[in-house]
Design a protein around this motif. Structure first.
Motif, PDB file in Angstrom:
ATOM      1  N   UNK A 149       0.961  -1.269   0.017  1.00 24.56           N
ATOM      2  CA  UNK A 149       0.028  -0.003  -0.200  1.00 24.56           C
ATOM      3  C   UNK A 149       1.047   1.205   0.057  1.00 24.56           C
ATOM      4  N   UNK A 150       1.678   1.602  -1.133  1.00 28.49           N
ATOM      5  CA  UNK A 150       2.564   2.425  -1.065  1.00 28.49           C
ATOM      6  C   UNK A 150       2.008   3.769  -1.793  1.00 28.49           C
ATOM      7  N   UNK A 189       7.608   3.322   4.987  1.00 28.18           N
ATOM      8  CA  UNK A 189       6.721   2.465   5.539  1.00 28.18           C
ATOM      9  C   UNK A 189       6.194   3.097   6.962  1.00 28.18           C
ATOM     10  N   UNK A 190       4.933   3.594   6.792  1.00 25.51           N
ATOM     11  CA  UNK A 190       4.284   4.205   8.327  1.00 25.51           C
ATOM     12  C   UNK A 190       5.315   5.153   8.884  1.00 25.51           C
ATOM     13  N   UNK A 234       3.543  -6.736   9.623  1.00 21.76           N
ATOM     14  CA  UNK A 234       2.720  -7.453  10.454  1.00 21.76           C
ATOM     15  C   UNK A 234       1.673  -6.797  11.334  1.00 21.76           C
ATOM     16  N   UNK A 235       2.285  -5.717  12.018  1.00 18.62           N
ATOM     17  CA  UNK A 235       1.552  -5.171  12.747  1.00 18.62           C
ATOM     18  C   UNK A 235       0.622  -4.268  11.788  1.00 18.62           C
ATOM     19  N   UNK A 236       1.168  -3.704  10.801  1.00 16.92           N
ATOM     20  CA  UNK A 236       0.030  -3.135  10.045  1.00 16.92           C
ATOM     21  C   UNK A 236      -1.200  -3.993   9.448  1.00 16.92           C
ATOM     22  N   UNK A 237      -0.564  -4.982   9.064  1.00 16.75           N
ATOM     23  CA  UNK A 237      -1.588  -5.857   8.238  1.00 16.75           C
ATOM     24  C   UNK A 237      -2.902  -6.237   9.207  1.00 16.75           C
TER      25      UNK A 237
END
Length: 248
Positions: free
Chosen positions: A5-6, A62-63, A74-77
């Motif tokens: 998701x970039x 990324x974030x 993993x945390x974002x997913x």
């Protein structure tokens, strides 16, 4: 390239699922801080990608992190999922995936117990295969039933303090709240409970479909052997064996 998701928090697949880029890496499509997209790139994707100014930074963040790790992904997913309070009881460092999977289903009430099958219109006998007295459901099997209760308190005598027999979550929470155990001793007790769930369910199925029976003491020996095979490689094995008599 297409799945991360970039693009403003969206992936290229979310924007236009029918188009595929030949090269999977984003850095294949820019040069000298400018985008260099294939001529056949659809306009909607071209506009979306070109709107990202790659000249501002030398990396894609990324974030907000320029060095993302797998744990970041993993945390974002899973960020949209609610965290359950009992995850630490089954997904700890000393877990066994086989035991954990069945305990996870048991905590969610998803094992194919008689009451669940009957509610779906499947004609099965409702009685508990262990004691023949209660109705086969998650609450009864873990651990209201005489058979399963005998098994769990033989393995963890500390659970024999309840005025009423504990259910599965209460057993876990009792271990968690106990001041008598350190972290690895708690993990060991969680493993005992999880392995008991697995072998009680296996015993139930064996009785139903193969007509083979184990007494509570026989099943306890099977569970102890399985747990011993798992924890004998733990660094804390000697301390755990001294307290719980694993090798006995």
């Amino acid at each position: 390239m297409e799945w991360d998701p970039w693009c403003g928090g969206r992936s290229l697949q979310n924007i236009l699922a029918s188009f595929r880029f030949m090269n999977p890496f984003v850095n294949s499509y820019f040069s000298n801080n400018y985008w260099s997209l294939p001529t056949n790139t659809p306009l909607i994707l071209r506009n979306e990608i070109s709107g990202i100014n790659i000249g501002e930074n030398s990396v894609v963040f990324w974030e907000g992190c320029d060095k993302p790790s797998f744990s970041s992904f993993y945390s974002s997913y899973f960020s949209n999922y609610d965290e359950v309070s009992w995850h630490k009881f089954i997904w700890h460092k000393g877990k066994s995936l086989r035991f954990t999977s069945y305990t996870w289903m048991a905590l969610l009430g998803k094992l194919k117990m008689a009451d669940l099958l009957i509610s779906r219109g499947i004609n099965v006998l409702p009685n508990c295969v262990f004691c023949s007295n209660g109705c086969e459901n998650h609450s009864h099997m873990f651990f209201t039933c005489d058979y399963s209760y005998t098994v769990i308190i033989s393995l963890l005598p500390c659970l024999d303090v309840f005025l009423l027999r504990p259910n599965l979550l209460q057993a876990f929470e009792f271990i968690e709240d106990s001041l008598s155990y350190n972290r690895w001793e708690r993990n060991f007790c969680y493993l005992i409970i999880c392995s008991s769930i697995y072998y009680l369910w296996k015993e139930r199925s064996t009785r139903k479909f193969e007509k083979l029976w184990n007494s509570p003491s026989q099943l306890c020996r099977i569970i102890r052997r399985a747990v011993f095979a798992k924890v004998k490689s733990w660094k804390q094995f000697d301390e755990l064996n001294g307290r719980f008599g694993i090798a006995g």
